[in-house]
Design a protein around this motif. Structure first.
Motif, PDB file in Angstrom:
ATOM      1  N   VAL A 185     -68.389   4.708  39.574  1.00 28.22           N
ATOM      2  CA  VAL A 185     -66.951   4.973  39.422  1.00 28.22           C
ATOM      3  C   VAL A 185     -66.456   4.449  38.079  1.00 28.22           C
ATOM      4  CG1 VAL A 185     -64.669   4.389  40.338  1.00 28.22           C
ATOM      5  CG2 VAL A 185     -66.503   5.045  41.900  1.00 28.22           C
ATOM      6  N   THR A 186     -66.901   3.247  37.729  1.00 25.30           N
ATOM      7  CA  THR A 186     -66.516   2.671  36.434  1.00 25.30           C
ATOM      8  C   THR A 186     -67.017   3.535  35.285  1.00 25.30           C
ATOM      9  OG1 THR A 186     -66.620   0.456  37.394  1.00 25.30           O
ATOM     10  CG2 THR A 186     -66.650   0.599  34.996  1.00 25.30           C
ATOM     11  N   GLY A 187     -68.250   3.981  35.369  1.00 26.51           N
ATOM     12  CA  GLY A 187     -68.821   4.839  34.324  1.00 26.51           C
ATOM     13  C   GLY A 187     -68.068   6.152  34.195  1.00 26.51           C
ATOM     14  N   ILE A 188     -67.712   6.752  35.347  1.00 26.88           N
ATOM     15  CA  ILE A 188     -66.958   8.014  35.310  1.00 26.88           C
ATOM     16  C   ILE A 188     -65.578   7.794  34.694  1.00 26.88           C
ATOM     17  CG2 ILE A 188     -65.837   9.731  36.791  1.00 26.88           C
ATOM     18  CD1 ILE A 188     -68.297   9.551  38.632  1.00 26.88           C
ATOM     19  N   LEU A 189     -64.920   6.712  35.080  1.00 26.73           N
ATOM     20  CA  LEU A 189     -63.599   6.416  34.518  1.00 26.73           C
ATOM     21  C   LEU A 189     -63.675   6.178  33.002  1.00 26.73           C
ATOM     22  CD1 LEU A 189     -62.020   4.109  37.260  1.00 26.73           C
ATOM     23  CD2 LEU A 189     -61.404   6.468  36.703  1.00 26.73           C
ATOM     24  N   LEU A 190     -64.673   5.404  32.580  1.00 27.75           N
ATOM     25  CA  LEU A 190     -64.841   5.156  31.139  1.00 27.75           C
ATOM     26  C   LEU A 190     -65.109   6.456  30.382  1.00 27.75           C
ATOM     27  CD1 LEU A 190     -66.972   1.868  31.099  1.00 27.75           C
ATOM     28  CD2 LEU A 190     -64.623   2.150  30.302  1.00 27.75           C
ATOM     29  N   THR A 191     -65.983   7.276  30.934  1.00 34.53           N
ATOM     30  CA  THR A 191     -66.367   8.524  30.271  1.00 34.53           C
ATOM     31  C   THR A 191     -65.189   9.487  30.192  1.00 34.53           C
ATOM     32  OG1 THR A 191     -68.600   8.242  31.122  1.00 34.53           O
ATOM     33  CG2 THR A 191     -68.030  10.411  30.289  1.00 34.53           C
TER      34      THR A 191
ATOM     35  N   THR B  21     -60.698  11.978  27.294  1.00 35.81           N
ATOM     36  CA  THR B  21     -59.283  12.340  27.239  1.00 35.81           C
ATOM     37  C   THR B  21     -58.623  11.801  25.978  1.00 35.81           C
ATOM     38  OG1 THR B  21     -59.191  12.324  29.663  1.00 35.81           O
ATOM     39  CG2 THR B  21     -57.090  12.206  28.497  1.00 35.81           C
ATOM     40  N   VAL B  22     -58.902  10.555  25.652  1.00 31.23           N
ATOM     41  CA  VAL B  22     -58.336   9.950  24.444  1.00 31.23           C
ATOM     42  C   VAL B  22     -58.808  10.707  23.201  1.00 31.23           C
ATOM     43  CG1 VAL B  22     -58.389   7.874  22.984  1.00 31.23           C
ATOM     44  CG2 VAL B  22     -57.990   7.672  25.449  1.00 31.23           C
ATOM     45  N   GLN B  23     -60.068  11.082  23.162  1.00 34.38           N
ATOM     46  CA  GLN B  23     -60.597  11.828  22.018  1.00 34.38           C
ATOM     47  C   GLN B  23     -59.935  13.199  21.903  1.00 34.38           C
ATOM     48  OE1 GLN B  23     -64.833  11.829  22.564  1.00 34.38           O
ATOM     49  NE2 GLN B  23     -65.074   9.738  21.798  1.00 34.38           N
ATOM     50  N   MET B  24     -59.695  13.861  23.025  1.00 32.72           N
ATOM     51  CA  MET B  24     -59.055  15.172  22.999  1.00 32.72           C
ATOM     52  C   MET B  24     -57.608  15.065  22.514  1.00 32.72           C
ATOM     53  SD  MET B  24     -61.385  17.232  23.623  1.00 32.72           S
ATOM     54  CE  MET B  24     -60.450  18.734  23.740  1.00 32.72           C
ATOM     55  N   ILE B  25     -56.904  14.021  22.973  1.00 31.59           N
ATOM     56  CA  ILE B  25     -55.522  13.815  22.524  1.00 31.59           C
ATOM     57  C   ILE B  25     -55.496  13.537  21.025  1.00 31.59           C
ATOM     58  CG2 ILE B  25     -53.556  12.230  22.680  1.00 31.59           C
ATOM     59  CD1 ILE B  25     -54.205  11.989  25.700  1.00 31.59           C
TER      60      ILE B  25
ATOM     61  N   VAL C  37     -69.855   6.157  25.165  1.00 27.45           N
ATOM     62  CA  VAL C  37     -71.247   5.705  25.248  1.00 27.45           C
ATOM     63  C   VAL C  37     -71.387   4.621  26.311  1.00 27.45           C
ATOM     64  CG1 VAL C  37     -73.099   4.570  23.965  1.00 27.45           C
ATOM     65  CG2 VAL C  37     -71.738   6.345  22.864  1.00 27.45           C
ATOM     66  N   ALA C  38     -70.404   3.704  26.387  1.00 28.13           N
ATOM     67  CA  ALA C  38     -70.437   2.649  27.401  1.00 28.13           C
ATOM     68  C   ALA C  38     -70.387   3.250  28.798  1.00 28.13           C
ATOM     69  CB  ALA C  38     -69.273   1.685  27.193  1.00 28.13           C
ATOM     70  N   GLY C  39     -69.573   4.291  28.981  1.00 25.60           N
ATOM     71  CA  GLY C  39     -69.491   4.961  30.285  1.00 25.60           C
ATOM     72  C   GLY C  39     -70.803   5.614  30.662  1.00 25.60           C
ATOM     73  N   ILE C  40     -71.435   6.291  29.700  1.00 29.47           N
ATOM     74  CA  ILE C  40     -72.725   6.938  29.961  1.00 29.47           C
ATOM     75  C   ILE C  40     -73.787   5.887  30.287  1.00 29.47           C
ATOM     76  CG2 ILE C  40     -74.566   8.318  28.902  1.00 29.47           C
ATOM     77  CD1 ILE C  40     -72.133   9.977  29.629  1.00 29.47           C
ATOM     78  N   LEU C  41     -73.797   4.787  29.523  1.00 30.97           N
ATOM     79  CA  LEU C  41     -74.775   3.726  29.786  1.00 30.97           C
ATOM     80  C   LEU C  41     -74.562   3.096  31.161  1.00 30.97           C
ATOM     81  CD1 LEU C  41     -75.019   1.953  26.304  1.00 30.97           C
ATOM     82  CD2 LEU C  41     -76.713   3.435  27.402  1.00 30.97           C
ATOM     83  N   THR C  42     -73.313   2.947  31.578  1.00 27.85           N
ATOM     84  CA  THR C  42     -73.012   2.403  32.902  1.00 27.85           C
ATOM     85  C   THR C  42     -73.543   3.319  33.989  1.00 27.85           C
ATOM     86  OG1 THR C  42     -71.027   1.362  32.022  1.00 27.85           O
ATOM     87  CG2 THR C  42     -71.160   1.563  34.409  1.00 27.85           C
ATOM     88  N   LEU C  43     -73.324   4.623  33.821  1.00 30.89           N
ATOM     89  CA  LEU C  43     -73.853   5.593  34.793  1.00 30.89           C
ATOM     90  C   LEU C  43     -75.381   5.560  34.826  1.00 30.89           C
ATOM     91  CD1 LEU C  43     -71.526   8.665  34.124  1.00 30.89           C
ATOM     92  CD2 LEU C  43     -71.578   7.268  36.181  1.00 30.89           C
ATOM     93  N   LEU C  44     -75.985   5.481  33.665  1.00 31.56           N
ATOM     94  CA  LEU C  44     -77.439   5.435  33.570  1.00 31.56           C
ATOM     95  C   LEU C  44     -77.987   4.160  34.227  1.00 31.56           C
ATOM     96  CD1 LEU C  44     -79.913   6.894  32.414  1.00 31.56           C
ATOM     97  CD2 LEU C  44     -79.578   5.611  30.315  1.00 31.56           C
ATOM     98  N   PHE C  45     -77.346   3.016  33.950  1.00 29.61           N
ATOM     99  CA  PHE C  45     -77.774   1.754  34.545  1.00 29.61           C
ATOM    100  C   PHE C  45     -77.657   1.793  36.069  1.00 29.61           C
ATOM    101  CE2 PHE C  45     -76.749  -2.582  36.018  1.00 29.61           C
ATOM    102  CZ  PHE C  45     -77.952  -3.198  35.698  1.00 29.61           C
TER     103      PHE C  45
END
Length: 143
Positions: free
Chosen positions: A32-38, A43-47, A4-12
């Motif tokens: 870039v930060t938003g993409i990395l966070l997302t 990836t962590v959720q999939m693992i 959610v933080a990554g999506i909000l960063t991209l949106l902002f």
């Protein structure tokens, strides 16, 4: 949460550039930060999901093994109870011997079984046999 933080960063970053609140270079850093966070979060959720799936499968297999073992134990208990009932109903030693010969034939999948009673000095007294005894084996057995 990180997703959610990554999506909000991209949106902002998108809104900030659109309304000219932030510079394009800062917006690029935010993108870039938003993409990395997302992607990192995804990836962590999939693992985690993969690990949970493996654990679930292991627990299911363990449960199936325990269920199979429980059924085998239940079957053994019922067999012992049946045998106990049959033995309690036997009225003579000969009936008990016949029951055990039947049981041995069944357990080892034999064609025949025998029992030799011995006296106090270890000499054969009586012989009880059940099932088939092929002729060559019968001679060896008699000796």
């Amino acid at each position: 949460m990180i997703f959610v933080a990554g999506i909000l960063t991209l949106l902002f970053a998108s809104i900030g550039v659109f309304f000219e609140w932030i510079s394009e270079s800062f917006a690029s850093i935010l993108v870039v930060t938003g993409i990395l966070l997302t992607t990192g979060s995804f990836t962590v959720q999939m693992i985690s999901a993969s690990r949970l799936r493996k654990q679930n499968l292991a627990l299911m297999n363990e449960g199936l093994d325990l269920e199979r073992e429980s059924e085998e134990n239940r079957s053994r208990i019922y067999s012992l109870l049946d045998l106990t009932g049959v033995l309690l109903n036997a009225e003579t030693e000969q009936e008990v011997v016949q029951i055990f010969l039947d049981l041995l034939i069944k357990i080892v999948d034999a064609r025949g079984a025998s029992f030799v009673s011995l006296d106090d000095r270890g000499q054969p007294v009586a012989t009880t046999k059940k099932g088939e005894f092929p002729y060559p084996h019968m001679e060896a057995w008699l000796e």
